[in-house]
Design an enzyme around this catalytic site. Structure first.
Site, short mmCIF file in Angstrom:
data_model
loop_
_atom_site.label_atom_id
_atom_site.label_comp_id
_atom_site.label_asym_id
_atom_site.label_seq_id
_atom_site.Cartn_x
_atom_site.Cartn_y
_atom_site.Cartn_z
N ASN A 142 3.18 -35.74 -0.15
CA ASN A 142 2.32 -36.83 -0.28
C ASN A 142 2.19 -36.32 0.80
O ASN A 142 0.88 -37.12 1.39
CB ASN A 142 3.43 -38.06 -0.53
CG ASN A 142 3.21 -37.84 -1.94
OD1 ASN A 142 2.61 -37.90 -2.69
ND2 ASN A 142 4.15 -38.54 -2.92
N ASN A 201 4.38 -41.00 3.15
CA ASN A 201 3.31 -40.87 2.72
C ASN A 201 2.13 -41.09 3.17
O ASN A 201 1.09 -41.27 2.91
CB ASN A 201 3.69 -41.22 1.15
CG ASN A 201 3.95 -42.61 1.13
OD1 ASN A 201 4.59 -42.83 2.26
ND2 ASN A 201 4.31 -43.10 0.21
N HIS A 236 13.26 -32.76 3.15
CA HIS A 236 11.73 -33.53 3.40
C HIS A 236 11.66 -33.88 4.42
O HIS A 236 10.59 -33.89 5.30
CB HIS A 236 11.98 -35.14 2.58
CG HIS A 236 10.69 -35.19 1.92
ND1 HIS A 236 9.88 -33.84 1.63
CD2 HIS A 236 9.84 -36.07 1.42
CE1 HIS A 236 8.39 -34.88 1.00
NE2 HIS A 236 8.68 -35.60 1.07
N ASP A 276 8.10 -29.05 4.54
CA ASP A 276 9.56 -28.90 3.43
C ASP A 276 8.35 -28.25 2.74
O ASP A 276 7.35 -29.03 1.72
CB ASP A 276 10.06 -29.55 3.25
CG ASP A 276 9.94 -31.01 2.61
OD1 ASP A 276 8.78 -31.46 2.95
OD2 ASP A 276 10.02 -31.46 1.26
#
Length: 193
Positions: A118, A72, A24, A97
């Site tokens: 997110n 997020n 991520h 990513d």
């Protein structure tokens, strides 16, 4: 089609040691490499909820940003910096990513949905538009939807990491074109690999 140059490059990731090498954080990896290649260093900027750097690149003032808000709520940092420096969405490149691309793939595009990402979801909400640039670094997909959050928060296997780094290098090679607004040339070069 006359493209605007890029004034803000945002790398997406999660702050903290434990996330540093996870899939991520591919956006952070790329922005770190880019900053290093340009001799720029990040400083903590509380008003932008992140680590920021700025420099003169290819005749343009460019800001780099690594939100420290957790993925997020990345939009909070992007929105704050973009508003402060009056940077339009079309002048923003978000590096992230991408599950829908295999490791070793890097794609550039303007606009589009968030694909369940997110970080992108929050940036779209904060900017009020989808029309910003994305540099999508492929990390592959675990195959099962239910596995996604576990997958992105784990380190890639060594061979995947090598492929991701290769794609990041190819994207670094066209970064100057993107910054200058020569995005079609950049896409041609990047996507023909």
């Amino acid at each position: 089609m006359n493209m605007s140059s890029i004034r803000l490059i945002v790398g997406l990731g999660n702050p903290g040691r434990e996330y540093e090498t996870t899939r991520h954080n591919a956006g952070f990896w790329w922005v770190d490499e880019f900053a290093h290649s340009q001799n720029l260093s990040f400083r903590s900027e509380a008003k932008f909820h992140g680590l920021a750097a700025r420099g003169q690149l290819h005749g343009n003032e460019v800001f780099l940003l690594k939100p420290q808000t957790f993925m997020n709520v990345s939009g909070r940092a992007v929105g704050a910096l973009a508003q402060f420096y009056k940077i339009a969405p079309a002048e923003i490149l978000v590096v992230h990513d991408e599950l829908d691309l295999p490791p070793g793939s890097a794609k550039l595009k303007l606009g589009g949905g968030h694909g369940g990402h997110n970080g992108l979801k929050d940036i779209i909400a904060q900017l009020g538009t989808k029309d910003f640039w994305r540099l999508r670094l492929g990390i592959g997909h675990p195959g099962e939807r239910s596995e996604v959050s576990n997958f992105v928060l784990h380190d890639p296997r060594r061979e995947e990491r090598e492929l991701i780094e290769e794609a990041m290098r190819r994207a670094l090679d066209v970064a100057h074109l993107v910054i200058e607004g020569k995005t079609e040339a950049a896409m041609l070069k990047l996507h023909s690999n």
